[in-house]
Design a protein around this motif. Structure first.
Motif, mmCIF file in Angstrom:
data_model
loop_
_atom_site.group_PDB
_atom_site.id
_atom_site.type_symbol
_atom_site.label_atom_id
_atom_site.label_comp_id
_atom_site.label_asym_id
_atom_site.label_seq_id
_atom_site.Cartn_x
_atom_site.Cartn_y
_atom_site.Cartn_z
ATOM 1 N N ILE A 282 1.214 2.761 -10.648
ATOM 2 C CA ILE A 282 0.409 2.364 -9.152
ATOM 3 C C ILE A 282 -1.117 2.224 -9.666
ATOM 4 O O ILE A 282 -1.703 2.498 -10.530
ATOM 5 N N LYS B 263 5.484 5.401 -2.810
ATOM 6 C CA LYS B 263 6.211 6.704 -3.058
ATOM 7 C C LYS B 263 7.207 6.836 -4.064
ATOM 8 O O LYS B 263 7.950 5.769 -3.990
ATOM 9 N N GLU C 152 -5.077 1.397 -9.137
ATOM 10 C CA GLU C 152 -6.072 2.446 -8.901
ATOM 11 C C GLU C 152 -6.373 2.492 -7.358
ATOM 12 O O GLU C 152 -6.823 3.475 -6.652
ATOM 13 N N LYS D 279 0.894 -1.359 0.027
ATOM 14 C CA LYS D 279 -0.002 -0.123 0.040
ATOM 15 C C LYS D 279 0.795 1.151 -0.231
ATOM 16 O O LYS D 279 2.026 1.332 0.481
ATOM 17 N N ASN D 280 0.320 2.458 -0.680
ATOM 18 C CA ASN D 280 1.087 3.523 -0.517
ATOM 19 C C ASN D 280 2.293 3.736 -0.878
ATOM 20 O O ASN D 280 3.359 3.958 -0.483
ATOM 21 N N ALA E 134 3.381 7.634 -11.558
ATOM 22 C CA ALA E 134 1.850 7.303 -11.145
ATOM 23 C C ALA E 134 1.164 6.166 -12.277
ATOM 24 O O ALA E 134 0.387 5.527 -11.643
ATOM 25 N N ASN F 232 -4.107 2.495 -5.123
ATOM 26 C CA ASN F 232 -3.034 2.966 -4.597
ATOM 27 C C ASN F 232 -2.197 2.047 -4.004
ATOM 28 O O ASN F 232 -1.466 2.111 -2.867
ATOM 29 N N THR F 233 -2.027 1.050 -4.807
ATOM 30 C CA THR F 233 -0.955 -0.317 -4.339
ATOM 31 C C THR F 233 -0.007 -0.352 -5.316
ATOM 32 O O THR F 233 -0.251 -0.005 -6.555
#
Length: 186
Positions: A100, A93, A102, A90-91, A97, A104-105
């Motif tokens: 990644i 950084k 949808e 998860k999450n 984009a 946010n994994t």
């Protein structure tokens, strides 16, 4: 091998795409932090950008730079793994984009292949790894099975391990919200 690492790294630095041997199947790759390069991978595969890609890193240390936290269960699963294992985190950084999902994994594997490890170590950033096929077609088990459309579309083809035959993709695991290990692909 060092000459191949340098040629491959140069292609990646120039926002290019590569075709390379991984610890599983032959992969299409690029700089996982460069959204333009990642878009090229989707175009080569004829795949929607809404489908996330696997990212390769060379170590736990590099992994920690690209995810908010590494669950203890993920660390344990990787330490006990007997085959290449990808974990969905998860999450993320610092990753492009369009790599990644949808939700946010991001799916990341600490690669075991010597060439990949050294390439990533010298490049100092993660790279994309997705099977070297057009979306919906079978995953090639060897270099000789890779379609001419793929071969003609990439910027650089690594000249190593072309005789290697692979029978399986990586295992994919997700750590659930209730801290359980869910097998997505075995």
């Amino acid at each position: 091998m060092q000459i191949e690492i340098e040629k491959t790294q140069q292609a990646i630095i120039n926002s290019g795409t590569i075709l390379y041997p991984t610890d599983t199947v032959w992969g299409l790759g690029c700089d996982a932090t460069n959204s333009d390069a990642v878009s090229k991978i989707y175009a080569i595969k004829n795949r929607e950008e809404s489908k996330s890609l696997i990212i390769l890193v060379d170590s736990f240390e590099m992994l920690s730079n690209y995810v908010e936290s590494i669950p203890e269960k993920a660390t344990k699963a990787l330490q006990e793994a007997s085959k290449p294992t990808t974990i969905i985190y998860k999450n993320p950084k610092g990753i492009a984009a369009n790599c990644i999902a949808e939700d946010n994994t991001i799916a990341i594997r600490i690669v075991q292949n010597e060439f990949c490890q050294e390439l990533i170590k010298q490049f100092q950033k993660p790279i994309v790894s997705t099977s070297a096929n057009i979306s919906g077609e079978p995953t090639p088990k060897s270099f000789s099975e890779i379609s001419p459309a793929i071969l003609d579309s990439v910027d650089y083809i690594v000249n190593l391990q072309r005789e290697k035959i692979t029978t399986a993709s990586s295992r994919i695991l997700r750590i659930t919200d209730d801290n359980q290990v869910e097998v997505i692909r075995d």
